[in-house]
Design a protein around this motif. Structure first.
Motif, mmCIF file in Angstrom:
data_model
loop_
_atom_site.group_PDB
_atom_site.id
_atom_site.type_symbol
_atom_site.label_atom_id
_atom_site.label_comp_id
_atom_site.label_asym_id
_atom_site.label_seq_id
_atom_site.Cartn_x
_atom_site.Cartn_y
_atom_site.Cartn_z
ATOM 1 N N GLU A 145 0.845 -1.184 0.000
ATOM 2 C CA GLU A 145 0.000 0.000 0.000
ATOM 3 C C GLU A 145 0.889 1.245 0.000
ATOM 4 N N LEU A 146 0.305 2.372 -0.344
ATOM 5 C CA LEU A 146 1.016 3.636 -0.181
ATOM 6 C C LEU A 146 0.958 4.057 1.277
ATOM 7 N N LYS A 147 2.048 4.610 1.750
ATOM 8 C CA LYS A 147 2.056 5.142 3.104
ATOM 9 C C LYS A 147 1.129 6.354 3.178
ATOM 10 N N ALA A 148 1.146 7.156 2.109
ATOM 11 C CA ALA A 148 0.295 8.343 2.013
ATOM 12 C C ALA A 148 0.241 8.771 0.548
ATOM 13 N N ASP A 149 -0.711 9.634 0.215
ATOM 14 C CA ASP A 149 -0.787 10.162 -1.149
ATOM 15 C C ASP A 149 0.498 10.914 -1.475
ATOM 16 N N PHE A 150 0.944 10.825 -2.724
ATOM 17 C CA PHE A 150 2.089 11.632 -3.131
ATOM 18 C C PHE A 150 2.038 11.860 -4.632
ATOM 19 N N THR A 151 2.839 12.828 -5.078
ATOM 20 C CA THR A 151 2.908 13.192 -6.494
ATOM 21 C C THR A 151 4.319 12.958 -7.005
ATOM 22 N N SER A 152 4.419 12.412 -8.231
ATOM 23 C CA SER A 152 5.722 12.199 -8.860
ATOM 24 C C SER A 152 5.605 12.538 -10.342
ATOM 25 N N ASN A 153 6.454 13.446 -10.810
ATOM 26 C CA ASN A 153 6.421 13.878 -12.211
ATOM 27 C C ASN A 153 5.035 14.318 -12.654
ATOM 28 N N GLY A 154 4.354 15.001 -11.769
ATOM 29 C CA GLY A 154 3.033 15.521 -12.080
ATOM 30 C C GLY A 154 1.911 14.508 -11.980
ATOM 31 N N LYS A 155 2.240 13.273 -11.614
ATOM 32 C CA LYS A 155 1.217 12.235 -11.493
ATOM 33 C C LYS A 155 0.843 12.043 -10.029
ATOM 34 N N GLN A 156 -0.439 12.059 -9.770
ATOM 35 C CA GLN A 156 -0.949 11.931 -8.409
ATOM 36 C C GLN A 156 -1.202 10.453 -8.106
ATOM 37 N N PHE A 157 -0.582 9.964 -7.035
ATOM 38 C CA PHE A 157 -0.804 8.581 -6.611
ATOM 39 C C PHE A 157 -1.514 8.605 -5.263
ATOM 40 N N LYS A 158 -2.679 7.996 -5.247
ATOM 41 C CA LYS A 158 -3.587 8.113 -4.109
ATOM 42 C C LYS A 158 -3.705 6.780 -3.385
ATOM 43 N N LYS A 159 -3.595 6.808 -2.094
ATOM 44 C CA LYS A 159 -3.722 5.596 -1.275
ATOM 45 C C LYS A 159 -5.079 4.942 -1.533
ATOM 46 N N GLY A 160 -5.049 3.653 -1.783
ATOM 47 C CA GLY A 160 -6.271 2.941 -2.140
ATOM 48 C C GLY A 160 -6.487 2.858 -3.633
ATOM 49 N N HIS A 161 -5.780 3.727 -4.373
ATOM 50 C CA HIS A 161 -5.855 3.728 -5.841
ATOM 51 C C HIS A 161 -4.487 3.468 -6.474
ATOM 52 N N ALA A 162 -3.499 3.099 -5.659
ATOM 53 C CA ALA A 162 -2.150 2.867 -6.177
ATOM 54 C C ALA A 162 -1.408 1.897 -5.259
ATOM 55 N N TYR A 163 -0.383 1.253 -5.822
ATOM 56 C CA TYR A 163 0.453 0.316 -5.058
ATOM 57 C C TYR A 163 1.917 0.524 -5.430
ATOM 58 N N ILE A 164 2.798 0.072 -4.549
ATOM 59 C CA ILE A 164 4.240 0.193 -4.752
ATOM 60 C C ILE A 164 4.870 -1.200 -4.779
ATOM 61 N N ILE A 165 5.728 -1.429 -5.786
ATOM 62 C CA ILE A 165 6.425 -2.708 -5.938
ATOM 63 C C ILE A 165 7.907 -2.489 -5.641
ATOM 64 N N PRO A 166 8.419 -2.980 -4.518
ATOM 65 C CA PRO A 166 9.871 -2.883 -4.280
ATOM 66 C C PRO A 166 10.617 -3.733 -5.313
ATOM 67 N N LYS A 167 11.704 -3.194 -5.856
ATOM 68 C CA LYS A 167 12.465 -3.943 -6.859
ATOM 69 C C LYS A 167 13.348 -5.020 -6.235
ATOM 70 N N ASN A 168 13.666 -4.863 -4.967
ATOM 71 C CA ASN A 168 14.527 -5.843 -4.301
ATOM 72 C C ASN A 168 13.676 -6.998 -3.778
ATOM 73 N N GLN A 169 13.376 -7.930 -4.665
ATOM 74 C CA GLN A 169 12.614 -9.122 -4.274
ATOM 75 C C GLN A 169 12.913 -10.267 -5.230
ATOM 76 N N LYS A 170 12.476 -11.441 -4.856
ATOM 77 C CA LYS A 170 12.827 -12.678 -5.568
ATOM 78 C C LYS A 170 12.487 -12.618 -7.055
ATOM 79 N N ASN A 171 11.292 -12.189 -7.393
ATOM 80 C CA ASN A 171 10.832 -12.214 -8.777
ATOM 81 C C ASN A 171 11.090 -10.892 -9.499
#
Length: 820
Positions: free
Chosen positions: A404-430
């Motif tokens: 989940e997102l910790k909180a809403d945030f904006t990146s490069n003008g794109k709004q990412f809203k908690k409940g409407h976005a997810y984060i994928i850490p790159k450091n993982q098995k797959n």
């Protein structure tokens, strides 16, 4: 020919092997020799269950059902001792992919054997009867050694519905006196054929998107075990021989390790030796490829395994003339059986090397991932939680972790809203699977592709995403994924508003109109109660409806929950912008949709639409057979969809008159040629000149192939005020294209609501001449014809059920047809 006519076990299996008499032969259960008739799925199930009951080498599980309710069986075949310790073996096998210190030397190898994912390529599933019997009953030391050193996950029918459909065709057209004449009806099955599943999907393209129940069952099994080898048994043209991988080396995906192909080639030596022994012709490395990871033979390659494609010349029935003599069904079955058993022989002999390869694959992947520690990918849509959910659902099925997102945030003008976005850490098995799903690739070693050259998932879903954000934005890891619940916050005595952004708004609107309620669509933006409403907002007045205010509230609550949409109550018609009583709110009519299917129509395109309406949106759609279209009362429908293909000539005049009286026809892809030829719409196509210089006779095929757009992703600009684009929040869109239809833009800019940009390539391969031709063309056009209209799309908006991002274009053409 005489030898090939034999269908008893002596034709297929070595006579040097003793078989346990307590194990039932295929004939004793199914009532005929293998190859004498095409096995129906029900008999295949009976036999596999009979084997499991009689053999301590086999267990069977039902992992679910197809759309038609057929079981999705998986047999586990191994030694009795391994069966006693199966779960501990599985856990140790998975641990070897997660821990650098685990040694693999004494572990069993895991082999997944899958048969006939294309139902009308049935020699695989028919061979599975013999392979399973051999493994259950053979008393040879060789077989016992294989079972001691291997866990065999045995999938006798990857496509039960298609297999059943084709078996019925082949058996019902079989002659008492077999006729090899290729003109016989036996070898020309009726539309749509048995290749596909219930909704006419090619399931061998769904290993990565995982949209179909059959795929979901086998992908769950795959990730549960992470097999070292996966075999995928197919058929090809009657005049061919037998193919086994590797395919064309230059067409292997760059993310696949070179050692994968070397091991594949070494396994191939076992196939060659076995096929030499029975005198069967074969070839390798001359066709097919390992590029698209959504195929069964390629999917394992990005998951630490080795995928192997087998292609057997097809009899398409029981026997048929071919360039290699009379090709019989038993001959095709024997080749498939031989390859299935040679795979196991290779697995036994190469066990340590292949186990070590998988161990090192994940070890190296973890090292790659560690370099990306602290980095992540974010994806989502602040206006559309459902699309975001469905991409997350795929990640979950592919064992990719996300948060989940910790909180809403904006990146490069794109709004990412908690409940409407997810984060994928790159450091993982797959991490390699993540790269395969999210990468954008525009440079390639080769210019020919057996399948698509791009499938970037966030583009397919029409989602915002950023690839290099900090994991500091990540909240809790998502363990139990749930779709956002729809709500109607309060009851209104005046009106309700529903923005059109969410994926399932067409489902909600259809239910509203289907109940007899009145609804309107807003043609302009407006604001009320401090909230901005976009183009395409749906208005449901409370007064003059067929339900009381209280009942309407309860009904809309139910609809919002079922469709996962928010519906807002308002108590005034006064807004900033168009008021709710404005003529800019246009009354909507209930869609009455028909889909033309049958001979002359692409079953893939038609099936994708049928599935979209039936499974996703719960919109009733009538399938009209092309051959009987001239006898149908078309006045029952206000919208008719013509997938890629053409209409039977006898119905042309009738269909045109129906449009002129007020109907809407929506044509896709090659249907545009038919609509243009029959003067439904004027289309000015842009032609590309193909000039070949210094091309030899040998190179001519590759030159032509390089001009094919096998499947790539392109950027187009949107006029969001046009009804075809309602529900899209951005002024651009990613479109999938796999043809060379280029429509010239109209002179008036407002007649080009969707237009490819000057440099449109986002991901995938396209030749420079084709790219130049595509630049600034349009993929959509609408024209009036009498009182009706003709809507055309050059490209597929419903590709393989996972191109969620463009599904709404078709829905807009249907619900807002009178406003286009």
């Amino acid at each position: 020919m005489n030898a090939q006519k034999q269908t008893d076990l002596s034709y297929y299996l070595s006579q040097d092997v003793t078989y346990d008499q307590s194990i039932p032969t295929p004939e004793s259960v199914i009532g005929h020799q293998v190859g004498e008739w095409h096995i129906t799925h029900d008999k295949l199930v009976y036999y596999m269950q009979a084997l499991a009951k009689s053999s301590n080498r086999i267990t069977v599980e039902n992992r679910g059902t197809t759309f038609e309710g057929r079981p999705l069986l998986l047999l586990t075949i191994t030694s009795p001792e391994n069966h006693k310790n199966l779960e501990s073996i599985r856990q140790a096998h998975i641990a070897s992919t997660e821990n650098n210190t685990v040694t693999t030397g004494n572990m069993p190898i895991v082999v997944y054997q899958g048969f006939s994912i294309h139902g009308n390529e049935p020699s695989g599933s028919n061979a599975s009867l013999l392979a399973a019997y051999h493994l259950a009953a053979a008393q040879s030391e060789d077989v016992k050694n294989i079972l001691e050193n291997a866990i065999i996950l045995f999938d006798p029918s990857l496509n039960p519905d298609g297999l059943q459909r084709f078996a019925y065709w082949a058996n019902s057209n079989k002659n008492k006196n077999p006729n090899p004449d290729p003109n016989d009806r036996e070898y020309d099955e009726v539309w749509p054929g048995g290749r596909t599943n219930h909704y006419w999907f090619d399931m061998n393209r769904d290993w990565l998107p995982v949209q179909l129940p059959e795929s979901r069952a086998r992908i769950a099994s795959f990730h549960k075990w992470l097999p070292n080898i996966l075999t995928d048994h197919h058929e090809m043209g009657t005049n061919s021989s037998f193919f086994f991988q590797p395919g064309i080396p230059s067409r292997t995906h760059p993310l696949t390790p070179k050692l994968n192909q070397e091991l594949t080639k070494n396994i191939g030596d076992f196939h060659a030796k076995a096929l030499d022994k029975i005198g069967s012709l074969y070839y390798t490395e001359e066709s097919y490829d390992d590029f698209y990871y959504g195929k069964g033979s390629t999917f394992p390659d990005i998951n630490g395994g080795i995928g192997i494609l087998f292609e057997q010349a097809s009899a398409r029935g029981h026997l048929q003339e071919s360039d290699n003599g009379i090709l019989t069904f038993p001959f095709a079955i024997r080749n498939q059986l031989t390859a299935a058993l040679s795979t196991l022989e290779a697995a036994k002999n190469m066990r340590e090397d292949i186990l070590q390869y998988q161990h090192d694959f994940y070890k190296n992947a973890r090292q790659e991932a560690k370099k990306e520690n602290g980095k992540a990918i974010v994806f989502g849509d602040e206006k559309d939680a459902a699309k975001t959910f469905h991409l997350a659902e795929i990640l979950k099925r592919q064992h990719i972790d996300f948060h989940e997102l910790k909180a809403d945030f904006t990146s490069n003008g794109k709004q990412f809203k908690k409940g409407h976005a997810y984060i994928i850490p790159k450091n993982q098995k797959n991490t390699r699977m993540i790269n395969a799903m999210f990468e954008k690739r525009t440079t390639f070693q080769d210019s020919l592709f057996y399948d698509v050259s791009a499938w970037t998932f966030p583009l397919a879903f029409g989602l915002d995403y950023e690839e290099n954000i900090s994991t500091s934005n990540a909240g809790a890891k998502v363990e139990n994924l749930e779709m956002k619940t729809g709500t109607v916050a309060t009851k209104s005595n005046y009106a309700y508003l529903m923005e059109w952004h969410e994926y399932y708004t067409p489902k909600a609107l259809n239910a509203i109109l289907n109940s007899g309620l009145r609804a309107k669509v807003g043609m302009k933006q407006f604001s009320i109660n401090g909230k901005d409403y976009d183009y395409g907002t749906i208005l449901i007045p409370v007064q003059n409806q067929n339900k009381s205010a209280a009942d309407l509230f309860k009904f809309l609550q139910k609809i919002s929950e079922e469709s996962h949409v928010q519906i807002d109550a308002v108590e005034t018609g006064l807004t900033k912008g168009i008021d709710l009583g404005s003529s800019k709110f246009r009354a909507l009519k209930q869609p009455k949709v028909a889909l033309i299917v049958g001979e002359g129509i692409s079953p893939y395109d038609a099936g994708e639409m049928w599935h979209l309406f039936d499974q996703r949106y719960d919109i009733r759609i009538t399938k009209l057979d092309n051959n009987s279209l001239s006898n149908v009362n078309l006045d029952r429908y206000n919208t008719i969809i013509l997938p890629s293909g053409r209409v039977d000539s006898g119905a042309t005049k009738k269909l045109k008159e129906w449009v002129q009286k007020g109907g809407t026809i929506i044509g896709y892809r090659s249907a545009l040629n038919w609509l243009k030829t029959n003067e439904f719409i004027k289309i000015d196509f842009k032609k590309m000149e193909r000039k070949a210089t210094d091309i030899t006779f040998e190179q001519r095929g590759d030159f032509r192939g390089a001009q094919v757009i096998g499947g790539a992703i392109f950027k187009a600009h949107l006029d969001r005020s046009h009804p075809i684009n309602f529900g899209y929040k951005a002024d651009n869109i990613a479109l999938f294209k796999n043809n060379t239809l280029f429509m010239k833009a109209a002179k008036q800019s407002y007649n080009n609501p969707i237009k490819y940009t000057k440099n449109p390539l986002l991901s995938g391969y396209i030749s420079k001449p084709n790219l130049d031709s595509l630049s600034l063309t349009v993929p959509f056009k609408v024209k009036n014809l009498g009182r009706g209209n003709v809507v055309v799309f050059t490209d597929n908006t419903n590709f393989r059920a996972f191109w969620y991002g463009t599904n709404k274009l078709l829905m807009n053409a249907i619900f807002f047809r009178e406003e286009l």
